[in-house]
Design an enzyme around this catalytic site. Structure first.
Site, PDB file in Angstrom:
ATOM      1  N   VAL A  10      68.351  10.894  44.584  1.00 18.92           N
ATOM      2  CA  VAL A  10      68.272  10.318  43.165  1.00 18.92           C
ATOM      3  C   VAL A  10      67.212   9.365  43.245  1.00 18.92           C
ATOM      4  O   VAL A  10      66.872   8.679  44.051  1.00 18.92           O
ATOM      5  CB  VAL A  10      69.720   9.682  42.842  1.00 18.92           C
ATOM      6  CG1 VAL A  10      69.649   8.680  41.372  1.00 18.92           C
ATOM      7  CG2 VAL A  10      70.561  10.822  43.045  1.00 18.92           C
ATOM      8  N   CYS A  11      66.574   9.236  41.895  1.00 20.61           N
ATOM      9  CA  CYS A  11      65.354   8.510  41.610  1.00 20.61           C
ATOM     10  C   CYS A  11      64.352   8.189  42.670  1.00 20.61           C
ATOM     11  O   CYS A  11      63.869   9.437  43.165  1.00 20.61           O
ATOM     12  CB  CYS A  11      65.860   7.181  41.643  1.00 20.61           C
ATOM     13  SG  CYS A  11      65.148   5.709  40.959  1.00 20.61           S
ATOM     14  N   THR A  12      63.792   7.365  43.350  1.00 23.43           N
ATOM     15  CA  THR A  12      62.708   7.498  44.257  1.00 23.43           C
ATOM     16  C   THR A  12      63.339   7.716  45.593  1.00 23.43           C
ATOM     17  O   THR A  12      62.322   7.767  46.802  1.00 23.43           O
ATOM     18  CB  THR A  12      62.304   5.967  44.370  1.00 23.43           C
ATOM     19  OG1 THR A  12      63.174   4.786  44.344  1.00 23.43           O
ATOM     20  CG2 THR A  12      61.308   5.716  43.088  1.00 23.43           C
ATOM     21  N   GLY A  31      65.978  12.512  38.454  1.00 19.89           N
ATOM     22  CA  GLY A  31      65.110  11.187  37.951  1.00 19.89           C
ATOM     23  C   GLY A  31      65.855  10.079  38.127  1.00 19.89           C
ATOM     24  O   GLY A  31      66.693   9.900  38.929  1.00 19.89           O
TER      25      GLY A  31
END
Length: 230
Positions: free
Chosen positions: A106-108, A156
């Site tokens: 998730v995310c970075t 994202g």
């Protein structure tokens, strides 16, 4: 007597300065799944870790003791920067990825998968401020709330973790099970502003947020520039 299926096993990496919603979004989705499951919070040791917002998480298992996982997930946050060069973290992810049904982020968190050498040639996404950096790990950066490429599923930024959780449940248990989770959580987004992406937010606001994250971005750029798949 009918054999019961083995419980699904989910493992979320936890670490200092994790973005709490990157973890708690998909964790909440998995938690309401009406199916046998085990959910692990994995770290070097069992000492509590503090998120960027001050919420404290207590790991439930260590890298050494974590069993094989059906789904291994790396959330994001500013705390991913130290993980990019953490040999124990990267070795744990490589080990789990060898047998996991799904390798996810998730995310970075996708940057950590990249640093582990797991995303070569894989379509993947990340937070909008870091997505382009995936190319430095040999990945193919893609826009999207959830990007699937075989058994690799990346989400994202931050809130996309909820979409990711539902997508993973659909993959594992079917559409109806995922819809039941969505309904249980009353997940029906209707944001009051259309400013959730750089493409729709005011340009000045995008520039302001980029400037705010410049130091973290520079650290990541430096790591990617010197990265080798050891």
């Amino acid at each position: 007597m009918t054999d019961q299926p083995a419980p699904l096993s989910f493992g979320f990496l936890v670490f200092p300065d994790i973005q709490q919603l990157d973890l708690t979004g998909p964790y909440e989705v998995v938690s309401v799944l009406d199916a046998p499951k085990t959910v692990h919070l994995v770290w070097h040791d069992l000492a509590p870790v503090r998120s960027t917002t001050g919420i404290v998480f207590t790991p439930t298992t260590t890298f050494a003791d974590c069993p094989p996982l059906d789904v291994v997930c790396v959330p994001g946050g500013v705390g991913v920067n130290p993980l990019l060069g953490d040999a124990a973290v990267l070795a744990f992810l490589r080990r789990q990825a060898a047998t996991a049904r799904y390798v996810t982020s998730v995310c970075t968190g996708s940057l950590v998968l990249g640093a582990a050498g797991l995303l070569k040639g894989v379509k993947a996404t990340s937070h909008w401020s870091a997505r382009d950096l995936l190319a430095g790990f040999g990945a193919v950066p893609m826009p999207g709330r959830v990007v699937r490429d075989g058994r690799f599923v990346t989400a994202g930024g931050v809130t996309a973790g909820i979409d990711f959780g539902l997508a993973i449940i659909a993959e594992l248990c079917g559409t109806e099970a995922a819809q039941a989770c969505q309904l249980q959580l009353e997940y029906a987004p209707a944001p009051p502003f259309d400013a959730g992406t750089p493409e729709t937010a005011p340009a000045g606001l995008v520039a302001k947020l980029r400037a705010r994250g410049e130091a973290v971005r520079r650290e990541r750029e430096a790591f990617v520039a010197g990265w080798t798949d050891a």
